[in-house]
Design a protein around this motif. Structure first.
Motif, PDB file in Angstrom:
ATOM      1  N   TYR A 102       0.851  -1.189   0.000  1.00 61.32           N
ATOM      2  CA  TYR A 102       0.000   0.000   0.000  1.00 61.32           C
ATOM      3  C   TYR A 102       0.890   1.243   0.000  1.00 61.32           C
ATOM      4  N   PRO A 103       0.853   2.059  -1.061  1.00 54.66           N
ATOM      5  CA  PRO A 103       1.699   3.259  -1.125  1.00 54.66           C
ATOM      6  C   PRO A 103       1.130   4.402  -0.274  1.00 54.66           C
ATOM      7  N   CYS A 104       0.945   4.122   1.013  1.00 55.45           N
ATOM      8  CA  CYS A 104       0.405   5.129   1.917  1.00 55.45           C
ATOM      9  C   CYS A 104       1.047   4.963   3.286  1.00 55.45           C
ATOM     10  N   GLU A 105       0.979   6.030   4.076  1.00 60.71           N
ATOM     11  CA  GLU A 105       1.549   6.023   5.414  1.00 60.71           C
ATOM     12  C   GLU A 105       0.566   6.698   6.367  1.00 60.71           C
ATOM     13  N   LEU A 106       0.445   6.136   7.549  1.00 58.17           N
ATOM     14  CA  LEU A 106      -0.341   6.763   8.595  1.00 58.17           C
ATOM     15  C   LEU A 106       0.553   7.792   9.284  1.00 58.17           C
ATOM     16  N   VAL A 107       0.309   9.066   9.029  1.00 55.53           N
ATOM     17  CA  VAL A 107       1.133  10.132   9.601  1.00 55.53           C
ATOM     18  C   VAL A 107       0.860  10.288  11.089  1.00 55.53           C
ATOM     19  N   GLY A 108      -0.419  10.288  11.446  1.00 58.02           N
ATOM     20  CA  GLY A 108      -0.790  10.432  12.848  1.00 58.02           C
ATOM     21  C   GLY A 108      -2.251  10.097  13.048  1.00 58.02           C
ATOM     22  N   THR A 109      -2.591   9.700  14.263  1.00 57.77           N
ATOM     23  CA  THR A 109      -3.970   9.376  14.610  1.00 57.77           C
ATOM     24  C   THR A 109      -4.213   9.800  16.052  1.00 57.77           C
ATOM     25  N   TRP A 110      -5.292  10.530  16.282  1.00 59.92           N
ATOM     26  CA  TRP A 110      -5.510  11.202  17.560  1.00 59.92           C
ATOM     27  C   TRP A 110      -6.975  11.125  18.002  1.00 59.92           C
ATOM     28  N   ALA A 120     -12.279  11.340  16.570  1.00 59.27           N
ATOM     29  CA  ALA A 120     -10.973  10.813  16.168  1.00 59.27           C
ATOM     30  C   ALA A 120     -10.541  11.515  14.883  1.00 59.27           C
ATOM     31  N   VAL A 121      -9.236  11.785  14.784  1.00 62.93           N
ATOM     32  CA  VAL A 121      -8.664  12.436  13.607  1.00 62.93           C
ATOM     33  C   VAL A 121      -7.523  11.558  13.098  1.00 62.93           C
ATOM     34  N   HIS A 122      -7.565  11.215  11.809  1.00 64.87           N
ATOM     35  CA  HIS A 122      -6.519  10.403  11.187  1.00 64.87           C
ATOM     36  C   HIS A 122      -5.934  11.179  10.008  1.00 64.87           C
ATOM     37  N   LEU A 123      -4.616  11.190   9.905  1.00 65.50           N
ATOM     38  CA  LEU A 123      -3.939  11.863   8.802  1.00 65.50           C
ATOM     39  C   LEU A 123      -3.089  10.843   8.038  1.00 65.50           C
ATOM     40  N   TRP A 124      -3.389  10.692   6.727  1.00 63.04           N
ATOM     41  CA  TRP A 124      -2.694   9.744   5.857  1.00 63.04           C
ATOM     42  C   TRP A 124      -1.910  10.484   4.783  1.00 63.04           C
ATOM     43  N   ARG A 125      -0.805   9.891   4.363  1.00 67.44           N
ATOM     44  CA  ARG A 125      -0.011  10.436   3.262  1.00 67.44           C
ATOM     45  C   ARG A 125       0.062   9.398   2.142  1.00 67.44           C
ATOM     46  N   TYR A 126      -0.166   9.843   0.908  1.00 62.32           N
ATOM     47  CA  TYR A 126      -0.113   8.970  -0.269  1.00 62.32           C
ATOM     48  C   TYR A 126       1.028   9.453  -1.156  1.00 62.32           C
ATOM     49  N   ARG A 127       2.110   8.681  -1.179  1.00 64.15           N
ATOM     50  CA  ARG A 127       3.270   9.046  -1.992  1.00 64.15           C
ATOM     51  C   ARG A 127       3.008   8.619  -3.435  1.00 64.15           C
ATOM     52  N   GLY A 128       2.840   9.606  -4.285  1.00 60.93           N
ATOM     53  CA  GLY A 128       2.467   9.337  -5.667  1.00 60.93           C
ATOM     54  C   GLY A 128       1.178  10.024  -6.055  1.00 60.93           C
ATOM     55  N   GLY A 129       0.583  10.766  -5.132  1.00 60.83           N
ATOM     56  CA  GLY A 129      -0.586  11.573  -5.458  1.00 60.83           C
ATOM     57  C   GLY A 129      -1.850  10.767  -5.682  1.00 60.83           C
ATOM     58  N   TYR A 130      -2.670  11.243  -6.598  1.00 63.88           N
ATOM     59  CA  TYR A 130      -3.977  10.624  -6.842  1.00 63.88           C
ATOM     60  C   TYR A 130      -3.884   9.183  -7.332  1.00 63.88           C
ATOM     61  N   PRO A 131      -2.917   8.821  -8.189  1.00 64.16           N
ATOM     62  CA  PRO A 131      -2.811   7.401  -8.563  1.00 64.16           C
ATOM     63  C   PRO A 131      -2.552   6.495  -7.365  1.00 64.16           C
TER      64      PRO A 131
END
Length: 282
Positions: A102-110, A120-131
């Motif tokens: 999965y080309p994604c990372e869980l940056v933080g969850t609070w 609850a707040v979740h922040l995800w990062r997708y390396r590679g943008g929309y694809p």
């Protein structure tokens, strides 16, 4: 020219048997048109001339060296289900973060401590943008563990919403940090058309707010509520937050940033958040 035409029509109508009544109607029309033109000309003197933008905000403000896309999720949880919800997230979300498929990372969850409660707040990062986002979504639909998690999660929520974000080029990329910390998510709803102006001021202001390493990340919305900005900050506790924010006023330039950016804001909100056990941002 339109006035002269109507004057000629009015003169011709006066020669008819009903000239007096019709002439009065035409005269009213002439006066109304003339007043409208004068009023429009007067107002045009005060219209602000704005040069058209040659590029999208995301191209002007986002980092050029990468193509990261972020997603922030806001989940409003039933109060009686908050503990069970947290346990469910801690069981499933880290496994997605750790899976290289999965080309994604869980940056933080609070969890929100002050602000909107039972959230609850979740922040995800997708390396590679929309694809990359599309790839992750398609793979998760085939993931039985995630689909079971999603179904169980739905029973615990009152509502949920999300936004897709880009990262400001002048902010640091969020990276894991040791704790314990509290986090503040400050969200600003800007007046449409002011995002570039906001970015120009904060490109200078962030240098003032980096001295205690409190700046975690800065983002602006692409999909969801538009013209929204999120600034994420980390502090040791509420007292250090107050001390750090007060110290900024003693540094040259901070008062000017506040003075010029406050008029750009339509609405603002602050959340104080506590990291969940498995959050990379401790």
């Amino acid at each position: 020219m339109a006035t002269r035409v109507l004057q000629r029509v009015g003169k011709g109508l006066k020669q008819t048997t009903n000239g007096l009544q019709t002439s009065g109607q035409v005269t009213v029309t002439i006066r109304s048109l003339s007043a409208f033109r004068e009023d429009s000309w007067f107002k045009s003197l005060f219209v602000r001339k704005v040069d058209p933008r040659k590029d999208a905000h995301s191209h002007l403000l986002a980092k050029k060296e990468d193509n990261n896309l972020y997603k922030v999720q806001f989940h409003n949880v039933k109060p009686e289900c908050l503990d069970a919800y947290n346990e469910l997230c801690e069981d499933v979300l880290p496994s997605i973060h750790a899976d290289a498929e999965y080309p994604c990372e869980l940056v933080g969850t609070w969890n929100t401590w002050y602000g909107e409660q039972d959230q609850a707040v979740h922040l995800w990062r997708y390396r590679g943008g929309y694809p990359a986002l599309t790839e992750v979504m398609n793979k998760l639909r085939q993931n039985k563990v995630f689909m079971d998690y999603r179904n169980e999660r739905g029973k615990m929520l009152l509502s949920r919403r999300n936004q897709l974000l880009r990262e400001f080029s002048f902010w640091n990329e969020p990276v894991p940090r040791p704790g314990p910390n509290i986090y503040e998510l400050r969200s600003y709803q800007l007046r449409p058309g002011t995002m570039i102006e906001w970015g120009n001021y904060w490109a200078r202001a962030i240098e003032i707010r980096q001295q205690n390493h409190e700046a975690v990340g800065g983002f602006f919305s692409q999909i969801g509520n538009l013209y929204t900005v999120h600034h994420l900050w980390a502090y040791k506790d509420l007292q250090s937050r107050e001390d750090t924010r007060n110290a900024a006023w003693q540094r040259e330039g901070w008062d000017e940033v506040v003075y010029y950016t406050v008029p750009l804001i339509q609405h603002m909100e602050s959340r104080i958040m506590i990291p969940m056990k498995t959050s990379p941002l401790k």
